[in-house]
Design a protein around this motif. Structure first.
Motif, PDB file in Angstrom:
ATOM      1  N   GLN A   3     102.620  75.374  31.838  1.00  0.00           N
ATOM      2  CA  GLN A   3     102.058  74.154  32.403  1.00  0.00           C
ATOM      3  C   GLN A   3     102.277  72.974  31.451  1.00  0.00           C
ATOM      4  O   GLN A   3     102.211  73.128  30.241  1.00  0.00           O
ATOM      5  CB  GLN A   3     100.566  74.339  32.645  1.00  0.00           C
ATOM      6  N   PRO A   4     102.525  71.778  32.008  1.00  0.00           N
ATOM      7  CA  PRO A   4     102.653  70.589  31.153  1.00  0.00           C
ATOM      8  C   PRO A   4     101.361  70.341  30.377  1.00  0.00           C
ATOM      9  O   PRO A   4     100.290  70.857  30.724  1.00  0.00           O
ATOM     10  CB  PRO A   4     102.923  69.461  32.148  1.00  0.00           C
ATOM     11  N   ILE A   5     101.472  69.533  29.355  1.00  0.00           N
ATOM     12  CA  ILE A   5     100.336  69.239  28.493  1.00  0.00           C
ATOM     13  C   ILE A   5     100.152  67.731  28.379  1.00  0.00           C
ATOM     14  O   ILE A   5     101.109  66.964  28.569  1.00  0.00           O
ATOM     15  CB  ILE A   5     100.566  69.881  27.095  1.00  0.00           C
ATOM     16  N   ALA A   6      98.945  67.299  28.112  1.00  0.00           N
ATOM     17  CA  ALA A   6      98.669  65.881  27.892  1.00  0.00           C
ATOM     18  C   ALA A   6      98.477  65.636  26.399  1.00  0.00           C
ATOM     19  O   ALA A   6      98.060  66.533  25.663  1.00  0.00           O
ATOM     20  CB  ALA A   6      97.419  65.456  28.662  1.00  0.00           C
ATOM     21  N   LEU A 248      92.616  62.890  34.553  1.00  0.00           N
ATOM     22  CA  LEU A 248      92.615  64.095  35.376  1.00  0.00           C
ATOM     23  C   LEU A 248      92.758  65.349  34.531  1.00  0.00           C
ATOM     24  O   LEU A 248      92.109  66.371  34.789  1.00  0.00           O
ATOM     25  CB  LEU A 248      93.747  64.028  36.407  1.00  0.00           C
ATOM     26  N   SER A 249      93.601  65.277  33.505  1.00  0.00           N
ATOM     27  CA  SER A 249      93.780  66.444  32.643  1.00  0.00           C
ATOM     28  C   SER A 249      92.467  66.831  31.980  1.00  0.00           C
ATOM     29  O   SER A 249      92.120  68.008  31.895  1.00  0.00           O
ATOM     30  CB  SER A 249      94.849  66.154  31.587  1.00  0.00           C
ATOM     31  N   CYS A 250      91.720  65.827  31.518  1.00  0.00           N
ATOM     32  CA  CYS A 250      90.433  66.101  30.862  1.00  0.00           C
ATOM     33  C   CYS A 250      89.411  66.643  31.853  1.00  0.00           C
ATOM     34  O   CYS A 250      88.728  67.633  31.582  1.00  0.00           O
ATOM     35  CB  CYS A 250      89.900  64.836  30.208  1.00  0.00           C
ATOM     36  N   TRP A 251      89.291  66.003  33.015  1.00  0.00           N
ATOM     37  CA  TRP A 251      88.237  66.337  33.959  1.00  0.00           C
ATOM     38  C   TRP A 251      88.511  67.619  34.731  1.00  0.00           C
ATOM     39  O   TRP A 251      87.575  68.279  35.198  1.00  0.00           O
ATOM     40  CB  TRP A 251      88.009  65.168  34.935  1.00  0.00           C
ATOM     41  N   GLN A 252      89.783  67.981  34.881  1.00  0.00           N
ATOM     42  CA  GLN A 252      90.116  69.157  35.669  1.00  0.00           C
ATOM     43  C   GLN A 252      90.388  70.388  34.813  1.00  0.00           C
ATOM     44  O   GLN A 252      90.827  71.412  35.328  1.00  0.00           O
ATOM     45  CB  GLN A 252      91.327  68.854  36.560  1.00  0.00           C
ATOM     46  N   GLY A 253      90.115  70.287  33.508  1.00  0.00           N
ATOM     47  CA  GLY A 253      90.220  71.461  32.658  1.00  0.00           C
ATOM     48  C   GLY A 253      91.618  71.773  32.171  1.00  0.00           C
ATOM     49  O   GLY A 253      91.888  72.893  31.746  1.00  0.00           O
ATOM     50  N   GLY A 254      92.515  70.798  32.225  1.00  0.00           N
ATOM     51  CA  GLY A 254      93.863  71.019  31.721  1.00  0.00           C
ATOM     52  C   GLY A 254      93.912  70.962  30.203  1.00  0.00           C
ATOM     53  O   GLY A 254      92.974  70.516  29.543  1.00  0.00           O
ATOM     54  N   ASP A 255      95.011  71.401  29.634  1.00  0.00           N
ATOM     55  CA  ASP A 255      95.186  71.355  28.184  1.00  0.00           C
ATOM     56  C   ASP A 255      95.599  69.949  27.750  1.00  0.00           C
ATOM     57  O   ASP A 255      96.440  69.312  28.389  1.00  0.00           O
ATOM     58  CB  ASP A 255      96.263  72.349  27.747  1.00  0.00           C
ATOM     59  N   TYR A 256      94.990  69.488  26.680  1.00  0.00           N
ATOM     60  CA  TYR A 256      95.431  68.227  26.085  1.00  0.00           C
ATOM     61  C   TYR A 256      95.239  68.297  24.576  1.00  0.00           C
ATOM     62  O   TYR A 256      94.321  68.952  24.071  1.00  0.00           O
ATOM     63  CB  TYR A 256      94.703  67.025  26.692  1.00  0.00           C
ATOM     64  N   ARG A 266      91.827  70.191  23.859  1.00  0.00           N
ATOM     65  CA  ARG A 266      91.471  71.477  24.447  1.00  0.00           C
ATOM     66  C   ARG A 266      92.768  72.236  24.710  1.00  0.00           C
ATOM     67  O   ARG A 266      93.666  71.730  25.393  1.00  0.00           O
ATOM     68  CB  ARG A 266      90.700  71.285  25.751  1.00  0.00           C
ATOM     69  N   LEU A 267      92.864  73.418  24.166  1.00  0.00           N
ATOM     70  CA  LEU A 267      94.070  74.221  24.307  1.00  0.00           C
ATOM     71  C   LEU A 267      93.720  75.612  24.803  1.00  0.00           C
ATOM     72  O   LEU A 267      92.674  76.162  24.446  1.00  0.00           O
ATOM     73  CB  LEU A 267      94.804  74.330  22.960  1.00  0.00           C
ATOM     74  N   THR A 268      94.596  76.172  25.597  1.00  0.00           N
ATOM     75  CA  THR A 268      94.412  77.529  26.083  1.00  0.00           C
ATOM     76  C   THR A 268      95.166  78.489  25.174  1.00  0.00           C
ATOM     77  O   THR A 268      96.375  78.366  24.974  1.00  0.00           O
ATOM     78  CB  THR A 268      94.943  77.680  27.519  1.00  0.00           C
ATOM     79  N   ARG A 269      94.434  79.440  24.606  1.00  0.00           N
ATOM     80  CA  ARG A 269      95.044  80.441  23.741  1.00  0.00           C
ATOM     81  C   ARG A 269      94.456  81.805  24.093  1.00  0.00           C
ATOM     82  O   ARG A 269      93.239  81.968  24.101  1.00  0.00           O
ATOM     83  CB  ARG A 269      94.783  80.139  22.265  1.00  0.00           C
ATOM     84  N   GLY A 270      95.326  82.759  24.386  1.00  0.00           N
ATOM     85  CA  GLY A 270      94.849  84.100  24.733  1.00  0.00           C
ATOM     86  C   GLY A 270      93.955  84.122  25.943  1.00  0.00           C
ATOM     87  O   GLY A 270      93.027  84.923  26.036  1.00  0.00           O
ATOM     88  N   LYS A 272      91.801  81.882  26.772  1.00  0.00           N
ATOM     89  CA  LYS A 272      90.534  81.197  26.523  1.00  0.00           C
ATOM     90  C   LYS A 272      90.787  79.744  26.121  1.00  0.00           C
ATOM     91  O   LYS A 272      91.795  79.425  25.495  1.00  0.00           O
ATOM     92  CB  LYS A 272      89.759  81.898  25.406  1.00  0.00           C
ATOM     93  N   PHE A 273      89.816  78.870  26.469  1.00  0.00           N
ATOM     94  CA  PHE A 273      89.882  77.481  26.039  1.00  0.00           C
ATOM     95  C   PHE A 273      89.410  77.367  24.595  1.00  0.00           C
ATOM     96  O   PHE A 273      88.373  77.911  24.213  1.00  0.00           O
ATOM     97  CB  PHE A 273      88.977  76.585  26.914  1.00  0.00           C
ATOM     98  N   ILE A 274      90.185  76.666  23.784  1.00  0.00           N
ATOM     99  CA  ILE A 274      89.805  76.364  22.406  1.00  0.00           C
ATOM    100  C   ILE A 274      89.617  74.862  22.294  1.00  0.00           C
ATOM    101  O   ILE A 274      90.554  74.094  22.516  1.00  0.00           O
ATOM    102  CB  ILE A 274      90.889  76.831  21.406  1.00  0.00           C
ATOM    103  N   ALA A 275      88.406  74.427  21.985  1.00  0.00           N
ATOM    104  CA  ALA A 275      88.146  72.999  21.800  1.00  0.00           C
ATOM    105  C   ALA A 275      88.501  72.591  20.381  1.00  0.00           C
ATOM    106  O   ALA A 275      88.215  73.325  19.428  1.00  0.00           O
ATOM    107  CB  ALA A 275      86.677  72.695  22.072  1.00  0.00           C
ATOM    108  N   THR A 276      89.137  71.437  20.235  1.00  0.00           N
ATOM    109  CA  THR A 276      89.474  70.922  18.911  1.00  0.00           C
ATOM    110  C   THR A 276      88.823  69.559  18.712  1.00  0.00           C
ATOM    111  O   THR A 276      88.628  68.809  19.666  1.00  0.00           O
ATOM    112  CB  THR A 276      90.999  70.784  18.730  1.00  0.00           C
ATOM    113  N   HIS A 277      88.468  69.273  17.477  1.00  0.00           N
ATOM    114  CA  HIS A 277      87.873  67.978  17.126  1.00  0.00           C
ATOM    115  C   HIS A 277      88.349  67.618  15.725  1.00  0.00           C
ATOM    116  O   HIS A 277      88.017  68.306  14.757  1.00  0.00           O
ATOM    117  CB  HIS A 277      86.343  68.056  17.171  1.00  0.00           C
ATOM    118  N   GLN A 278      89.122  66.561  15.640  1.00  0.00           N
ATOM    119  CA  GLN A 278      89.681  66.160  14.345  1.00  0.00           C
ATOM    120  C   GLN A 278      88.597  65.614  13.412  1.00  0.00           C
ATOM    121  O   GLN A 278      87.524  65.181  13.854  1.00  0.00           O
ATOM    122  CB  GLN A 278      90.767  65.095  14.550  1.00  0.00           C
ATOM    123  N   ILE A 279      88.897  65.608  12.128  1.00  0.00           N
ATOM    124  CA  ILE A 279      88.014  64.981  11.142  1.00  0.00           C
ATOM    125  C   ILE A 279      87.697  63.557  11.597  1.00  0.00           C
ATOM    126  O   ILE A 279      88.589  62.792  11.950  1.00  0.00           O
ATOM    127  CB  ILE A 279      88.678  64.972   9.752  1.00  0.00           C
TER     128      ILE A 279
END
Length: 290
Positions: A3-6, A248-256, A266-270, A272-279
């Protein structure tokens, strides 16, 4: 096929901190543009290795004030995204900008860098409201920026804020109808909320009371739906098919992927969704990425 990514790139600097703003934005006397470009590109490379084989459908420059970025930095990021991931056909590349005359003068440079959609922080078409909100532009500059952007970018959107103290539904309705004269296919309309940590919060500034705010919300939905711009999420309205792909990517659960200080992703790995938050702190982020 994957799937494409944002892709979201956060620029954390502003010329002035608006009293209602609780975003990760900072005012600084000087910016080492070369260092920031280098670090943003370095973080892009890291995430590209983590998401190999996925094309970018949308690239969004947010802030802060991304229109304070050098145009060649914007171009370098767009070129890097093309090299590292590749874009889907007809990608949406958005840059947020303020409508000051200085920044409007750079619109052509950003378009030439690869930006095809602009999102302008208009906020109001009343000078008294702009002053209340701490904005540095006036109504004439706002209208000029909207007209200029419309001649340069493929698509434009802009922000409006309602829910100011004692703002009457009739006054807001007239202002919103005037805003619709400049609207193409997308409009973001936010209700003023007094967030902890903001200048408004510290001064105990009041927004519209709950009953008035509800009336203004209902009126906004009604007028924009009638104008052919139904809401597709809480604050964003668009003609059918013209919704912001980033939203739409954020609200519909897509990876960005979130790049830059404080950026979320938010990335899908294995499976599962993995949330990321930079410093969050810009200086700490810059030091760690370097």
């Amino acid at each position: 096929m994957s799937q494409p990514i944002a892709l979201y790139v956060h620029w954390p600097f502003c010329e002035v901190k608006c009293p209602y703003c609780d975003f990760n934005s900072h005012v600084t006397e000087s910016i080492d543009h070369a260092a920031w470009q280098s670090s943003l590109l370095k973080e892009l490379s890291y995430y590209a290795a983590e998401t190999a084989g996925r094309a970018v459908a949308s690239l969004y420059f947010g802030g802060g004030t991304p229109s304070l970025m050098r145009a060649h930095t914007v171009a370098a990021i767009i070129d890097a995204a093309a090299d590292l991931w590749g874009f889907t056909s007809n990608p949406e590349i958005t840059l947020e900008a303020n409508p000051s005359s200085t920044e409007a003068g750079l619109f052509k440079d950003y378009y030439n860098a690869g930006v095809n959609r602009a999102s302008l922080g208009i906020q109001s078409l009343k000078n008294t409201s702009l002053a209340y909100l701490g904005r540095r532009h006036n109504v004439d500059e706002a209208k000029h920026a909207l007209n200029t952007a419309a001649t340069i970018f493929d698509r434009i959107s802009f922000d409006m804020i309602y829910g100011l103290p004692k703002q009457s539904p009739s006054a807001w309705g007239k202002e919103l109808e005037e805003a619709l004269e400049f609207t193409q296919d997308h409009l973001s309309v936010y209700q003023l909320t007094i967030e902890p940590g903001t200048a408004f919060f510290k001064k105990k500034t009041k927004a519209a009371d709950e009953i008035l705010a509800a009336d203004l919300f209902t009126l906004t939905r009604k007028l924009l739906r009638k104008a052919g711009l139904p809401a597709y999420e809480v604050s964003n309205h668009a003609r059918i098919g013209s919704e912001s792909r980033h939203n739409l990517s954020c609200w519909q659960g897509g990876d960005y992927i979130g790049i830059g200080p404080g950026a979320h992703g938010r990335l899908t790995r294995g499976g599962k969704f993995i949330a990321t938050h930079q410093i969050h702190n810009p200086n700490r982020w810059l030091e760690h990425v370097a």
